[in-house]
Design an enzyme around this catalytic site. Sequence first.
Site, PDB file in Angstrom:
ATOM      1  N   HIS A  22      35.199  53.167  42.634  1.00 17.05           N
ATOM      2  CA  HIS A  22      34.230  53.330  41.534  1.00 17.05           C
ATOM      3  C   HIS A  22      32.911  53.893  42.062  1.00 17.05           C
ATOM      4  CE1 HIS A  22      36.704  49.893  39.851  1.00 17.05           C
ATOM      5  NE2 HIS A  22      36.727  50.737  38.850  1.00 17.05           N
ATOM      6  N   GLN A  79      44.046  48.100  25.599  1.00 16.84           N
ATOM      7  CA  GLN A  79      44.930  48.844  26.503  1.00 16.84           C
ATOM      8  C   GLN A  79      45.837  47.937  27.335  1.00 16.84           C
ATOM      9  OE1 GLN A  79      41.358  50.675  28.533  1.00 16.84           O
ATOM     10  NE2 GLN A  79      42.652  50.530  30.343  1.00 16.84           N
ATOM     11  N   GLN A  92      46.034  59.044  33.052  1.00 19.18           N
ATOM     12  CA  GLN A  92      44.862  58.703  32.229  1.00 19.18           C
ATOM     13  C   GLN A  92      43.911  59.900  32.168  1.00 19.18           C
ATOM     14  OE1 GLN A  92      42.593  54.880  32.203  1.00 19.18           O
ATOM     15  NE2 GLN A  92      41.213  55.914  33.602  1.00 19.18           N
ATOM     16  N   SER A 120      42.116  49.768  44.238  1.00 21.48           N
ATOM     17  CA  SER A 120      42.336  49.381  42.851  1.00 21.48           C
ATOM     18  C   SER A 120      41.745  47.993  42.666  1.00 21.48           C
ATOM     19  CB  SER A 120      43.844  49.333  42.559  1.00 21.48           C
ATOM     20  OG  SER A 120      44.102  48.541  41.417  1.00 21.48           O
ATOM     21  N   SER A 121      41.212  47.738  41.481  1.00 22.63           N
ATOM     22  CA  SER A 121      40.681  46.393  41.198  1.00 22.63           C
ATOM     23  C   SER A 121      41.787  45.355  41.317  1.00 22.63           C
ATOM     24  CB  SER A 121      40.079  46.346  39.793  1.00 22.63           C
ATOM     25  OG  SER A 121      39.067  47.317  39.699  1.00 22.63           O
TER      26      SER A 121
END
Length: 288
Positions: free
Chosen positions: A36, A60, A152, A184-185
């Site tokens: 991010h 989502q 996405q 990735s989170s």
Amino acid sequence: MTPVIAETRAELAAARAGVRGTLALVPTMGALHEGHRSLIREARRRADTVVVSVFVNPLQFGPGEDFDRYPRTFAEDVEACAAEGVDIVFAPGREVMYPEEPQVTVKSGPMGERVEGATRPGHFDGMLTVVLKLFLLVRPDLAVFGEKDAQQLAMIRRMVADLNVPVEIVGAPTVREADGLALSSRNRYLSADERGTALALSRALRAGADAVAGGPDAVVDAARAVLDKAASAEPPLHLDYLVLVDPGTFTEIPGPYEGPAVLAVAGRVGATHLIDNLPLQFGTPKEH
Ligand code: PAF
């Protein structure tokens, strides 16, 4: 510099009113990591004002997915934004984004039912709906998204083109750990053993890329060999898909083929759903 925190539409409008020059939006669901931060830096390079939105979008997530346990680390997120010189953090609650159950939403169409959309029905409709709402609330000139979520990004580009949304979409490269794992989170859910298995995703992509001279079938075969091994590791990788697709439409590429492609993979290790991809080129790129 501490960013202005806007939680309501009125607070966002007040913060937005003072903005001069170009404005970039980096939409996120929080739990900010180095990936991010690289998006924020890209936004910073391109615009006078940077807004980061932090909203875990219920629309989502499908039933049984990780909406409730999705990491929420707002204080750390604000610190990361401050360190990157973000001007405004827009952090709306659910009641701000969805004061009522929405009746009208964005439909992602056939492209939203392919690949990741086939394993997560409704995911891309919910994602596009919130992205369009964020665009309308923040009114950015440009918005930055990670190439890690390649479908996405392709869907957002398509929405902006199909609906004439006046926002420039910028893609920023995937950030990886030294051993190849894409940031990735959701990586924070992984135990050490699960993380070991998860490495098969990026290894498979690399093996595929190394076989590109052999054409599409060779790429998929090389990647699949790595994933097959991981399927019998402990803990095992449960593969959702491995596909070689057209980057614009996410339809599968038949061999033989010349042009750009995306090798995309997704799987589950323990309870954690992970995705990764690598852009590839078959033959010489066409001059524009
Ligand atoms: O990539 C994400 O974090 C989310 O899908 C996004 C774009 C912020 C929409 O909720």
